[in-house]
Design a protein around this motif. Structure first.
Motif, PDB file in Angstrom:
ATOM      1  N   GLY A  34       0.663  -1.166  -0.024  1.00 17.17           N
ATOM      2  CA  GLY A  34       0.077   0.113  -0.098  1.00 17.17           C
ATOM      3  C   GLY A  34       0.675   1.370  -0.119  1.00 17.17           C
ATOM      4  O   GLY A  34       0.442   2.283  -0.393  1.00 17.17           O
ATOM      5  N   TRP A  35       2.141   1.107   0.528  1.00 15.71           N
ATOM      6  CA  TRP A  35       2.944   2.306   0.312  1.00 15.71           C
ATOM      7  C   TRP A  35       3.452   2.761  -1.046  1.00 15.71           C
ATOM      8  O   TRP A  35       3.853   3.862  -1.171  1.00 15.71           O
ATOM      9  CB  TRP A  35       4.200   2.104   1.055  1.00 15.71           C
ATOM     10  N   PHE A  36       3.290   1.801  -1.865  1.00 10.10           N
ATOM     11  CA  PHE A  36       4.093   1.896  -3.204  1.00 10.10           C
ATOM     12  C   PHE A  36       2.804   2.152  -4.337  1.00 10.10           C
ATOM     13  O   PHE A  36       3.232   2.742  -5.568  1.00 10.10           O
ATOM     14  CB  PHE A  36       4.899   0.848  -3.688  1.00 10.10           C
ATOM     15  N   SER A  37       1.874   1.471  -4.081  1.00  9.13           N
ATOM     16  CA  SER A  37       0.685   1.405  -5.290  1.00  9.13           C
ATOM     17  C   SER A  37      -0.847   1.365  -4.471  1.00  9.13           C
ATOM     18  O   SER A  37      -0.792   0.577  -3.468  1.00  9.13           O
ATOM     19  CB  SER A  37       0.835   0.260  -6.077  1.00  9.13           C
ATOM     20  N   ASP A  38      -1.847   1.950  -4.902  1.00  7.72           N
ATOM     21  CA  ASP A  38      -2.956   1.717  -4.486  1.00  7.72           C
ATOM     22  C   ASP A  38      -4.015   0.993  -5.082  1.00  7.72           C
ATOM     23  O   ASP A  38      -5.133   0.520  -5.079  1.00  7.72           O
ATOM     24  CB  ASP A  38      -3.692   3.255  -4.495  1.00  7.72           C
ATOM     25  N   SER A  39      -3.211   0.151  -6.176  1.00  7.08           N
ATOM     26  CA  SER A  39      -3.764  -1.079  -7.115  1.00  7.08           C
ATOM     27  C   SER A  39      -3.745  -2.217  -6.540  1.00  7.08           C
ATOM     28  O   SER A  39      -2.779  -2.704  -6.229  1.00  7.08           O
ATOM     29  CB  SER A  39      -3.221  -0.784  -8.547  1.00  7.08           C
ATOM     30  N   PHE A  40      -4.951  -2.882  -6.003  1.00  4.14           N
ATOM     31  CA  PHE A  40      -5.069  -4.152  -5.541  1.00  4.14           C
ATOM     32  C   PHE A  40      -4.471  -5.232  -6.482  1.00  4.14           C
ATOM     33  O   PHE A  40      -3.842  -6.289  -6.163  1.00  4.14           O
ATOM     34  CB  PHE A  40      -6.471  -4.300  -5.303  1.00  4.14           C
ATOM     35  N   ILE A  41      -4.857  -5.034  -7.830  1.00  2.00           N
ATOM     36  CA  ILE A  41      -4.523  -5.796  -9.054  1.00  2.00           C
ATOM     37  C   ILE A  41      -2.763  -5.801  -8.880  1.00  2.00           C
ATOM     38  O   ILE A  41      -2.378  -7.041  -9.006  1.00  2.00           O
ATOM     39  CB  ILE A  41      -4.995  -5.512 -10.412  1.00  2.00           C
ATOM     40  N   THR A  42      -2.298  -4.804  -9.032  1.00  2.00           N
ATOM     41  CA  THR A  42      -0.739  -4.984  -8.953  1.00  2.00           C
ATOM     42  C   THR A  42      -0.281  -5.564  -7.803  1.00  2.00           C
ATOM     43  O   THR A  42       0.814  -6.446  -8.040  1.00  2.00           O
ATOM     44  CB  THR A  42      -0.239  -3.256  -9.165  1.00  2.00           C
ATOM     45  N   SER A  43      -0.692  -5.257  -6.697  1.00  2.00           N
ATOM     46  CA  SER A  43      -0.223  -6.035  -5.403  1.00  2.00           C
ATOM     47  C   SER A  43      -0.624  -7.532  -5.619  1.00  2.00           C
ATOM     48  O   SER A  43       0.158  -8.172  -5.043  1.00  2.00           O
ATOM     49  CB  SER A  43      -1.046  -5.302  -4.130  1.00  2.00           C
ATOM     50  N   PHE A  44      -1.771  -7.739  -5.953  1.00  2.00           N
ATOM     51  CA  PHE A  44      -2.036  -9.127  -6.042  1.00  2.00           C
ATOM     52  C   PHE A  44      -1.165 -10.012  -6.887  1.00  2.00           C
ATOM     53  O   PHE A  44      -0.770 -11.212  -6.668  1.00  2.00           O
ATOM     54  CB  PHE A  44      -3.711  -9.315  -6.408  1.00  2.00           C
ATOM     55  N   VAL A  45      -1.030  -9.299  -8.192  1.00  2.00           N
ATOM     56  CA  VAL A  45      -0.144 -10.077  -8.986  1.00  2.00           C
ATOM     57  C   VAL A  45       1.319 -10.459  -8.592  1.00  2.00           C
ATOM     58  O   VAL A  45       2.063 -11.386  -8.623  1.00  2.00           O
ATOM     59  CB  VAL A  45       0.114  -9.314 -10.287  1.00  2.00           C
ATOM     60  N   PHE A  46       1.928  -9.153  -7.901  1.00  2.00           N
ATOM     61  CA  PHE A  46       3.470  -9.209  -7.411  1.00  2.00           C
ATOM     62  C   PHE A  46       3.391 -10.388  -6.313  1.00  2.00           C
ATOM     63  O   PHE A  46       4.389 -11.291  -6.368  1.00  2.00           O
ATOM     64  CB  PHE A  46       4.075  -8.029  -6.956  1.00  2.00           C
ATOM     65  N   VAL A  47       2.515 -10.325  -5.558  1.00  5.28           N
ATOM     66  CA  VAL A  47       2.444 -11.505  -4.304  1.00  5.28           C
ATOM     67  C   VAL A  47       2.521 -12.867  -4.721  1.00  5.28           C
ATOM     68  O   VAL A  47       2.865 -13.578  -4.228  1.00  5.28           O
ATOM     69  CB  VAL A  47       1.440 -10.924  -3.330  1.00  5.28           C
ATOM     70  N   VAL A  48       1.585 -13.027  -5.936  1.00  8.76           N
ATOM     71  CA  VAL A  48       1.393 -14.270  -6.381  1.00  8.76           C
ATOM     72  C   VAL A  48       2.374 -14.704  -7.064  1.00  8.76           C
ATOM     73  O   VAL A  48       2.774 -16.114  -6.923  1.00  8.76           O
ATOM     74  CB  VAL A  48       0.111 -14.265  -7.340  1.00  8.76           C
ATOM     75  N   LEU A  49       3.236 -13.778  -7.868  1.00  8.51           N
ATOM     76  CA  LEU A  49       4.347 -14.305  -8.528  1.00  8.51           C
ATOM     77  C   LEU A  49       5.365 -14.657  -7.525  1.00  8.51           C
ATOM     78  O   LEU A  49       6.005 -15.724  -7.972  1.00  8.51           O
ATOM     79  CB  LEU A  49       4.907 -13.034  -9.219  1.00  8.51           C
ATOM     80  N   PHE A  50       5.607 -13.968  -6.502  1.00  2.76           N
ATOM     81  CA  PHE A  50       6.626 -14.362  -5.508  1.00  2.76           C
ATOM     82  C   PHE A  50       6.462 -15.660  -4.741  1.00  2.76           C
ATOM     83  O   PHE A  50       7.046 -16.519  -4.500  1.00  2.76           O
ATOM     84  CB  PHE A  50       6.913 -13.344  -4.565  1.00  2.76           C
ATOM     85  N   LEU A  51       4.984 -15.696  -4.563  1.00  2.00           N
ATOM     86  CA  LEU A  51       4.562 -17.154  -3.981  1.00  2.00           C
ATOM     87  C   LEU A  51       4.771 -18.268  -4.805  1.00  2.00           C
ATOM     88  O   LEU A  51       5.119 -19.246  -4.348  1.00  2.00           O
ATOM     89  CB  LEU A  51       3.268 -17.142  -3.623  1.00  2.00           C
ATOM     90  N   SER A  52       4.188 -17.995  -6.169  1.00  2.00           N
ATOM     91  CA  SER A  52       4.646 -19.085  -7.255  1.00  2.00           C
ATOM     92  C   SER A  52       6.066 -19.644  -7.204  1.00  2.00           C
ATOM     93  O   SER A  52       6.464 -20.973  -7.301  1.00  2.00           O
ATOM     94  CB  SER A  52       4.186 -18.818  -8.462  1.00  2.00           C
TER      95      SER A  52
END
Length: 218
Positions: free
Chosen positions: A59-77
């Motif tokens: 939330g400090w770097f982006s207000d977009s939930f989609i962007t945060s979701f994609v980055f977290v899922v990429l690192f989780l994968s």
């Protein structure tokens, strides 16, 4: 020695080095080092730590939930693939996987090998494997009670991926046919006996009381 849920287990198609022969490919000059696989140890913690950090501070770097979701899922994968296929095999000598036989039946295989395991790497492996699901469990409760349902979906994905690796490696470590409840009971008994033995064998180093004075020699 490898243990599996079925017999006549086929080899994996991507096995460049057969499971259990990793020690033969190891550089003898690294045998005396503290960490035999430093890069594998680093990435074992990096991907799972990065996914948690991104989730906490996205939330400090982006207000977009989609962007945060994609980055977290990429690192989780990336973490799931690394732990399942690389770090578990090299750091603790364990591997779990699945295959489908000619009849279309799915089989789960849990393997362990007898080899030289680096104690430092083994400790880091299990520490990262156990602690990260604990953090995601806390995030689940925070999202649930905070009614943040879109973040709850992301946390559930993280818990599923982390729990899959944790369950698989526990099965590998304690045997595919052994009940996990009995394995946990045996582990607790071992720890209790070990702690009791340490207390009984620990030398008494307590200082003598200072308020006692000699009464003289009779």
């Amino acid at each position: 020695m490898a243990s599996a849920t079925v017999r006549n287990v086929p080899l994996l198609d991507d096995d460049t080095i057969p499971f259990g022969e990793e020690d033969e490919m190891r550089d003898p000059s690294k045998a005396s080092q503290k960490y035999t696989h430093p890069y594998v140890t680093f990435f074992h913690l990096f991907f799972r730590g990065a996914s948690i950090v991104i989730y906490m501070f996205c939330g400090w770097f982006s207000d977009s939930f989609i962007t945060s979701f994609v980055f977290v899922v990429l690192f989780l994968s990336a973490d799931f693939w690394t732990v399942k296929n690389i770090s578990g095999r090299l750091l603790v000598g364990l591997r779990w996987w699945n295959y489908v036989d000619d009849d279309g039946k799915s089989h789960w295989v849990f393997e362990s090998r007898n080899s030289r395991i680096n104690k430092h790497e083994q400790r880091i492996f299990w520490l990262g494997l156990i602690l990260c699901p604990f953090f995601w469990g806390l995030f689940f409760l925070m999202a649930l009670f905070g009614l943040k349902f879109k973040w709850l979906l992301l946390v559930m994905i993280a818990i599923a991926l982390n729990a899959a690796n944790l369950y698989g490696y526990i099965k590998c470590n304690y045997g595919a046919s052994k009940d996990l409840n009995s394995a946990a009971t045996d582990f607790m008994k071992t720890q209790l006996f070990k702690n009791a033995f340490d207390i009984m064998t620990k030398p008494n180093t307590a200082a003598p009381p200072t308020n006692v004075r000699p009464t003289g020699v009779v």
